[in-house]
Scaffold this motif. Structure first.
Motif, PDB file in Angstrom:
ATOM      1  N   VAL A  39       0.854  -1.399   0.002  1.00  0.00           N
ATOM      2  CA  VAL A  39       0.013  -0.036   0.005  1.00  0.00           C
ATOM      3  C   VAL A  39       0.973   1.246   0.240  1.00  0.00           C
ATOM      4  N   VAL A  40       1.938   1.282   0.763  1.00  0.00           N
ATOM      5  CA  VAL A  40       2.771   2.435   1.009  1.00  0.00           C
ATOM      6  C   VAL A  40       3.522   2.574  -0.435  1.00  0.00           C
ATOM      7  N   CYS A  41       3.945   1.447  -1.184  1.00  0.00           N
ATOM      8  CA  CYS A  41       4.540   1.747  -2.401  1.00  0.00           C
ATOM      9  C   CYS A  41       3.715   2.219  -3.562  1.00  0.00           C
ATOM     10  N   ALA A  42       2.302   1.904  -3.379  1.00  0.00           N
ATOM     11  CA  ALA A  42       1.387   2.439  -4.170  1.00  0.00           C
ATOM     12  C   ALA A  42       1.505   4.017  -4.464  1.00  0.00           C
ATOM     13  N   ALA A  43       2.028   4.826  -3.352  1.00  0.00           N
ATOM     14  CA  ALA A  43       2.327   6.297  -3.536  1.00  0.00           C
ATOM     15  C   ALA A  43       3.388   6.383  -4.622  1.00  0.00           C
ATOM     16  N   GLN A  44       4.294   5.660  -4.705  1.00  0.00           N
ATOM     17  CA  GLN A  44       5.323   5.771  -5.666  1.00  0.00           C
ATOM     18  C   GLN A  44       4.815   5.203  -6.840  1.00  0.00           C
ATOM     19  N   LEU A  45       4.184   4.249  -6.921  1.00  0.00           N
ATOM     20  CA  LEU A  45       3.374   3.697  -8.319  1.00  0.00           C
ATOM     21  C   LEU A  45       2.447   4.672  -8.950  1.00  0.00           C
ATOM     22  N   MET A  46       1.788   5.149  -8.163  1.00  0.00           N
ATOM     23  CA  MET A  46       0.551   6.265  -8.791  1.00  0.00           C
ATOM     24  C   MET A  46       1.146   7.543  -9.040  1.00  0.00           C
ATOM     25  N   THR A  47       2.227   8.115  -8.373  1.00  0.00           N
ATOM     26  CA  THR A  47       2.805   9.314  -8.749  1.00  0.00           C
ATOM     27  C   THR A  47       3.385   9.231 -10.176  1.00  0.00           C
ATOM     28  N   GLN A  48       4.362   8.106 -10.318  1.00  0.00           N
ATOM     29  CA  GLN A  48       4.862   7.944 -11.708  1.00  0.00           C
ATOM     30  C   GLN A  48       3.814   7.661 -12.628  1.00  0.00           C
ATOM     31  N   ALA A  49       2.862   7.093 -12.469  1.00  0.00           N
ATOM     32  CA  ALA A  49       1.874   6.801 -13.435  1.00  0.00           C
ATOM     33  C   ALA A  49       1.425   8.080 -13.747  1.00  0.00           C
ATOM     34  N   GLY A  50       1.055   8.946 -12.815  1.00  0.00           N
ATOM     35  CA  GLY A  50       0.639  10.528 -13.112  1.00  0.00           C
ATOM     36  C   GLY A  50       1.526  11.200 -13.973  1.00  0.00           C
ATOM     37  N   LEU A  51       2.845  11.085 -13.772  1.00  0.00           N
ATOM     38  CA  LEU A  51       3.895  11.718 -14.667  1.00  0.00           C
ATOM     39  C   LEU A  51       3.851  11.068 -16.187  1.00  0.00           C
ATOM     40  N   ALA A  52       3.520   9.780 -16.274  1.00  0.00           N
ATOM     41  CA  ALA A  52       3.283   9.379 -17.573  1.00  0.00           C
ATOM     42  C   ALA A  52       2.086   9.582 -18.338  1.00  0.00           C
ATOM     43  N   LEU A  53       1.123   9.888 -17.432  1.00  0.00           N
ATOM     44  CA  LEU A  53      -0.240  10.640 -17.884  1.00  0.00           C
ATOM     45  C   LEU A  53       0.159  11.997 -18.871  1.00  0.00           C
ATOM     46  N   HIS A  99       1.474  10.504   9.744  1.00  0.00           N
ATOM     47  CA  HIS A  99       2.020  10.481   8.639  1.00  0.00           C
ATOM     48  C   HIS A  99       0.731   9.579   7.967  1.00  0.00           C
ATOM     49  N   LYS A 100      -0.039   8.772   8.695  1.00  0.00           N
ATOM     50  CA  LYS A 100      -1.121   7.970   8.061  1.00  0.00           C
ATOM     51  C   LYS A 100      -2.416   9.029   7.751  1.00  0.00           C
ATOM     52  N   LEU A 101      -2.476   9.971   8.527  1.00  0.00           N
ATOM     53  CA  LEU A 101      -3.504  11.214   8.213  1.00  0.00           C
ATOM     54  C   LEU A 101      -2.871  11.595   6.701  1.00  0.00           C
ATOM     55  N   LEU A 102      -1.714  11.817   6.786  1.00  0.00           N
ATOM     56  CA  LEU A 102      -1.174  12.719   5.371  1.00  0.00           C
ATOM     57  C   LEU A 102      -1.324  11.701   4.258  1.00  0.00           C
ATOM     58  N   PHE A 103      -0.870  10.551   4.389  1.00  0.00           N
ATOM     59  CA  PHE A 103      -0.925   9.680   3.419  1.00  0.00           C
ATOM     60  C   PHE A 103      -2.673   9.267   2.985  1.00  0.00           C
ATOM     61  N   VAL A 104      -3.390   9.377   3.720  1.00  0.00           N
ATOM     62  CA  VAL A 104      -4.999   9.392   3.220  1.00  0.00           C
ATOM     63  C   VAL A 104      -5.280  10.558   2.606  1.00  0.00           C
ATOM     64  N   ILE A 105      -4.830  11.538   3.189  1.00  0.00           N
ATOM     65  CA  ILE A 105      -5.376  13.055   2.716  1.00  0.00           C
ATOM     66  C   ILE A 105      -4.675  13.174   1.252  1.00  0.00           C
ATOM     67  N   VAL A 185      -8.717   6.918  -4.801  1.00  0.00           N
ATOM     68  CA  VAL A 185      -9.445   6.684  -3.638  1.00  0.00           C
ATOM     69  C   VAL A 185      -9.493   5.202  -3.140  1.00  0.00           C
ATOM     70  N   MET A 186      -9.232   4.502  -4.205  1.00  0.00           N
ATOM     71  CA  MET A 186      -9.208   2.989  -3.313  1.00  0.00           C
ATOM     72  C   MET A 186      -7.853   2.888  -2.546  1.00  0.00           C
ATOM     73  N   PHE A 187      -6.767   3.500  -2.836  1.00  0.00           N
ATOM     74  CA  PHE A 187      -5.422   3.359  -2.118  1.00  0.00           C
ATOM     75  C   PHE A 187      -5.780   4.168  -0.930  1.00  0.00           C
ATOM     76  N   ALA A 188      -6.341   5.180  -0.769  1.00  0.00           N
ATOM     77  CA  ALA A 188      -6.766   5.997   0.327  1.00  0.00           C
ATOM     78  C   ALA A 188      -7.598   5.254   1.300  1.00  0.00           C
ATOM     79  N   ILE A 189      -8.375   4.321   1.004  1.00  0.00           N
ATOM     80  CA  ILE A 189      -9.265   3.816   1.822  1.00  0.00           C
ATOM     81  C   ILE A 189      -8.451   2.411   2.374  1.00  0.00           C
ATOM     82  N   LEU A 190      -7.567   1.839   1.440  1.00  0.00           N
ATOM     83  CA  LEU A 190      -6.556   0.895   1.932  1.00  0.00           C
ATOM     84  C   LEU A 190      -5.832   1.386   2.914  1.00  0.00           C
ATOM     85  N   GLY A 191      -5.265   2.529   2.628  1.00  0.00           N
ATOM     86  CA  GLY A 191      -4.117   3.107   3.688  1.00  0.00           C
ATOM     87  C   GLY A 191      -4.870   3.247   5.037  1.00  0.00           C
ATOM     88  N   TYR A 192      -6.305   3.677   4.961  1.00  0.00           N
ATOM     89  CA  TYR A 192      -6.715   4.000   6.289  1.00  0.00           C
ATOM     90  C   TYR A 192      -6.818   2.705   7.105  1.00  0.00           C
TER      91      TYR A 192
END
Length: 479
Positions: A39-53, A99-105, A185-192
């Motif tokens: 779940v934490v690695c998903a932050a890196q995954l999604m950030t680079q996916a956003g760059l690709a977009l 950091h959990k709160l910041l991750f979800v937000i 949104v799905m990763f935010a829920i999982l992170g929570y």
């Protein structure tokens, strides 16, 4: 202001006083730890996916807004600028509010602007490597987890590029951003539910929240970084002849100087005094130069193969897809090497990989078969990414005190993403001045890629100096 919500954070004293045993600290089972890391690695995954977009379907997006070729770099540069600049303060926010709160937000914020801003990527996800620092105990396992965190970067880019290109060419390009929003949104829920609540170190109650967050440091630091970056990327569009371009650059430098002055006088600086001491300064210098060249490489890899070779965005993504497997191999090798050989050697190899990949792109002959330059650079470049990123993260994690771990995580992310954006500004400016007013597009691309070679060369030079310094230090220690 001295008594605020930040004081309600759970501390070890609170837990003992209440005689409670809530789910604080590391995950209790290997399965929960594995899910947590994913779940934490998903932050890196999604950030680079956003760059690709903002890169893969850029020609289609640009044509829908009727923009000029000179403005194309802003799509990618603005994304990396926002991620790199505002994540600079997110680490401190996490230290104060959790950091959990910041991750979800962060993921919800990423989702919101992906949903609303399908025309321009300008979001920032709070990536929580600090959790990996605090929860995973020191040792070889921690090094491997950091490598896994870095390994998802090439895969995230490929994933984002594949779906965005497919949707742009077969459906409508905004769908790439909307699907990204759903995933966030799905990763935010999982992170929570998956991420444990950390026991926060108590901060001085006599300071206001503004002081704990280093408010003036955040204002001056973010402002200076934005103005400097904006000046360089805007120069690629309007040139340095426009007075406001160099005026903003000068103002940005002055504000950044004010930021450095203020950091020496605050109790909780965003840039701790330990951040640039010893091998940390060398490592950050290498990462800045190497990743700035990477931004140039991946952007102009797509531009050359799409605009000059006539490939579609989806086809170029297919040609880049092997970078995911290469990056995974690099991450595993780096995980095995960390702790066995000096970090300076790992960083030197990473810079060589960046330089080799950039040189192959700069010299790629038009019409050449894919299995030559284009294929080799796609395999080589991820080794620069996935050797420099985890080793740099681990060095900062081990060199900074526990209370500054959130800031340490933000610092590496800031350097990586800000350097990508700034490198694109440098390259775009060179492209503007050598392409003969868009009459020779290829010449402009060549100039930009050779700028990337220079950036990677600077990284290699810094890494070489780092090697010499560590060699001398080891000789003194053994004498």
């Amino acid at each position: 202001m001295a008594e605020d919500s930040s004081l309600s954070r759970p501390t070890s004293l609170d837990i003992e006083a209440k005689n409670e045993t809530p789910d604080y600290g590391p995950p209790k089972t290997p399965l929960r730890e594995a899910i947590f890391v994913i779940v934490v690695c998903a932050a890196q995954l999604m950030t680079q996916a956003g760059l690709a977009l903002s890169i893969a379907p850029l020609q289609i997006i640009s044509s829908s807004f009727d923009t000029t070729p000179r403005e194309l770099t802003w799509g990618s540069a603005a994304y990396s600028l926002t991620v790199g600049t505002f994540i600079f303060v997110s680490g401190r926010l996490g230290d104060v509010y959790g950091h959990k709160l910041l991750f979800v937000i962060g993921f919800l914020w990423f989702a919101l602007w992906s949903l609303l801003g399908g025309y321009r990527p300008c979001t920032s996800s709070s990536k929580c490597r600090c959790y990996l620092r605090k929860i995973i105990p020191p040792g070889r396992r921690k090094g491997m987890v950091f490598c896994l965190f870095g390994a998802v970067a090439p895969g995230g880019f490929t994933l984002g590029a594949t779906f965005s290109s497919l949707l742009a060419e077969r459906l409508w390009w905004p769908w790439g951003y909307w699907i990204l929003a759903i995933a966030c949104v799905m990763f935010a829920i999982l992170g929570y539910y998956v991420i444990p609540t950390m026991i926060q170190e108590p901060l001085r109650p006599d300071l206001s929240t503004f002081d704990r967050l280093d408010g003036w440091g955040a204002i001056t630091g973010v402002s200076g970084l934005i103005l400097i970056n904006f000046a360089w990327n805007q120069a690629a569009v309007v040139g340095w002849e426009a007075p406001y371009t160099y005026a903003l650059l000068i103002v940005g430098i002055l504000i950044l100087g004010l930021f450095l002055f203020l950091e020496g006088k605050t109790a909780y600086p965003l840039l701790p005094r330990t951040a640039l001491k010893g091998e940390v300064g060398w490592v950050l210098g290498c990462i800045a130069a190497g990743w700035s060249s990477f931004g140039v490489l991946v952007f102009y890899y797509y531009q050359i193969l799409e605009n000059i070779e006539g490939n579609s965005g989806l086809l170029v993504t297919a040609k880049w897809a092997g970078a995911s497997a290469s990056g995974a191999c690099a991450a595993v090798v780096t995980g095995l090497l960390l702790g066995r050989i000096p970090a300076s050697i790992i960083m030197f190899i990473a810079m060589l990989a960046f330089a080799a990949g950039q040189a192959l792109l700069a010299s790629i002959p038009i019409g050449q078969i894919y299995w030559a330059n284009a294929f080799v650079l796609m395999l080589v470049t991820p080794w620069g990414m996935d050797m420099s990123f985890p080793s740099g993260s681990l060095i900062l994690s081990n060199s900074m005190p526990q209370k500054d771990q959130g800031v340490a995580g933000s610092l590496v992310n800031t350097v990586v993403n800000y350097s990508i954006s700034l490198g694109l500004g440098f390259a775009g400016t060179v492209e503007r001045y050598v392409n003969d007013d868009n009459k020779d597009v290829l010449k402009g691309y060549r100039g930009a890629t050779y700028m990337g070679v220079g950036l990677a060369g600077v990284g290699t030079l810094i890494a070489s100096c780092f090697l010499v310094v560590t060699w001398k230090s080891s000789r003194k220690g053994s004498a």
